[in-house]
Design a protein around this motif. Sequence first.
Motif, mmCIF file in Angstrom:
data_model
loop_
_atom_site.group_PDB
_atom_site.id
_atom_site.type_symbol
_atom_site.label_atom_id
_atom_site.label_comp_id
_atom_site.label_asym_id
_atom_site.label_seq_id
_atom_site.Cartn_x
_atom_site.Cartn_y
_atom_site.Cartn_z
ATOM 1 N N LEU A 277 7.298 57.704 54.610
ATOM 2 C CA LEU A 277 5.985 58.275 54.303
ATOM 3 C C LEU A 277 6.032 59.157 53.058
ATOM 4 N N LEU A 278 7.060 59.988 52.973
ATOM 5 C CA LEU A 278 7.146 60.945 51.865
ATOM 6 C C LEU A 278 7.207 60.226 50.522
ATOM 7 N N ILE A 279 7.997 59.173 50.442
ATOM 8 C CA ILE A 279 8.084 58.410 49.196
ATOM 9 C C ILE A 279 6.719 57.826 48.848
ATOM 10 N N GLY A 280 6.052 57.238 49.845
ATOM 11 C CA GLY A 280 4.754 56.621 49.599
ATOM 12 C C GLY A 280 3.715 57.620 49.141
ATOM 13 N N LEU A 281 3.681 58.782 49.777
ATOM 14 C CA LEU A 281 2.659 59.780 49.449
ATOM 15 C C LEU A 281 2.901 60.425 48.089
ATOM 16 N N VAL A 282 4.171 60.668 47.746
ATOM 17 C CA VAL A 282 4.470 61.256 46.431
ATOM 18 C C VAL A 282 4.080 60.286 45.318
ATOM 19 N N LEU A 283 4.438 59.013 45.472
ATOM 20 C CA LEU A 283 4.087 58.037 44.443
ATOM 21 C C LEU A 283 2.577 57.847 44.380
ATOM 22 N N TRP A 284 1.926 57.783 45.533
ATOM 23 C CA TRP A 284 0.474 57.594 45.541
ATOM 24 C C TRP A 284 -0.241 58.783 44.902
ATOM 25 N N GLN A 285 0.255 59.989 45.166
ATOM 26 C CA GLN A 285 -0.382 61.166 44.573
ATOM 27 C C GLN A 285 -0.338 61.096 43.050
ATOM 28 N N TRP A 286 0.775 60.645 42.507
ATOM 29 C CA TRP A 286 0.876 60.509 41.048
ATOM 30 C C TRP A 286 -0.129 59.491 40.540
ATOM 31 N N PHE A 287 -0.158 58.321 41.161
ATOM 32 C CA PHE A 287 -1.066 57.269 40.716
ATOM 33 C C PHE A 287 -2.522 57.720 40.843
ATOM 34 N N LYS A 288 -2.895 58.253 42.007
ATOM 35 C CA LYS A 288 -4.277 58.659 42.231
ATOM 36 C C LYS A 288 -4.702 59.771 41.277
ATOM 37 N N SER A 289 -3.881 60.812 41.146
ATOM 38 C CA SER A 289 -4.222 61.936 40.267
ATOM 39 C C SER A 289 -4.356 61.483 38.821
ATOM 40 N N SER A 290 -3.463 60.594 38.388
ATOM 41 C CA SER A 290 -3.518 60.109 37.009
ATOM 42 C C SER A 290 -4.814 59.349 36.748
ATOM 43 N N VAL A 291 -5.184 58.469 37.669
ATOM 44 C CA VAL A 291 -6.411 57.687 37.496
ATOM 45 C C VAL A 291 -7.634 58.588 37.502
ATOM 46 N N VAL A 292 -7.702 59.515 38.456
ATOM 47 C CA VAL A 292 -8.874 60.386 38.569
ATOM 48 C C VAL A 292 -8.982 61.333 37.380
ATOM 49 N N HIS A 293 -7.888 62.010 37.035
ATOM 50 C CA HIS A 293 -7.936 62.986 35.946
ATOM 51 C C HIS A 293 -8.190 62.316 34.595
ATOM 52 N N ALA A 294 -7.490 61.218 34.329
ATOM 53 C CA ALA A 294 -7.725 60.505 33.072
ATOM 54 C C ALA A 294 -9.118 59.911 33.047
ATOM 55 N N GLY A 295 -9.581 59.417 34.206
ATOM 56 C CA GLY A 295 -10.901 58.794 34.266
ATOM 57 C C GLY A 295 -12.033 59.744 33.951
ATOM 58 N N GLN A 296 -11.873 61.013 34.261
ATOM 59 C CA GLN A 296 -12.932 61.989 34.009
ATOM 60 C C GLN A 296 -12.779 62.710 32.675
ATOM 61 N N ALA A 297 -11.683 62.452 31.958
ATOM 62 C CA ALA A 297 -11.330 63.275 30.799
ATOM 63 C C ALA A 297 -12.360 63.207 29.679
ATOM 64 N N ILE A 298 -12.800 62.024 29.303
ATOM 65 C CA ILE A 298 -13.760 61.910 28.205
ATOM 66 C C ILE A 298 -15.114 62.461 28.623
#
Length: 253
Positions: A61-82
């Motif tokens: 679980l820990l591996i999955g959640l750490v990797l998912w947090q990176w992917f999700k945060s990157s998409v959300v933060h980059a998606g709202q940046a402009i």
Amino acid sequence: MQLHFLELVWFSTYAELRAERARSYLGFVWWLVEPALMMAAFWLVFDRILGTGGPDYLPFLLIGLVLWQWFKSSVVHAGQAIWLNLALIHQVRVPVLVFPFVHLLADAIKFAAVFGLLLVVLWGAGYPPNAAYLSLPPLLLCVALCAIGGGLLLAALMPLLPDLRFVVEQLLSVLMFLSGVVFALERVPAPYADWLAWNPVLVLLDALRGVLLHGRWPDWIALARVAVAAVALAVLGIATVQRLAPRYPKLAA
């Protein structure tokens, strides 16, 4: 021009991380707290209550959640940046790609720190380093490219469709459960596993767990397919932002 762009991204990322630290330490700490809280909840439900976990379910679980947090945060933060910087775009002539890439780099730096802690935890739990660690750079690069492509496509469209952010939140919630964060691909019945195998995040997460928990080398053919798709998605994202860039200064902030 390219060097100027890279310098601008790097120094803007440094400023963003310093500003986040000055505002609150919770920004970094949350990268540790959120996976831990979610891991506890999923472990309680799937392992203790439903009994579908297994002996390695906590590190799984820990591996999955750490990797998912990176992917999700990157998409959300980059998606709202402009979209969040439209007022600045009206005032300053700057390549709009800088804004999403600053968030992508900032999230990658935070992930690197958390991933280092994850490795230490795994080593202490009885999962020592192994030769398959040599496959980690291409694996993590593929994840980064998927996040870049998804984040840039969203960044290109959100200034035109701001309400898209609500749709993306729901889609990411669904995608998390379709990406093997809480289950292993080999436990999925064959007809569904064939469909889920088209999800690049699931393929990469399954490969990463194989490396960290079992010392298993990834399926290089599957990894190559994901890499090609990730590069294509990243190129499409960059091209879409550049194509729509002249329209952003005309939009209301």
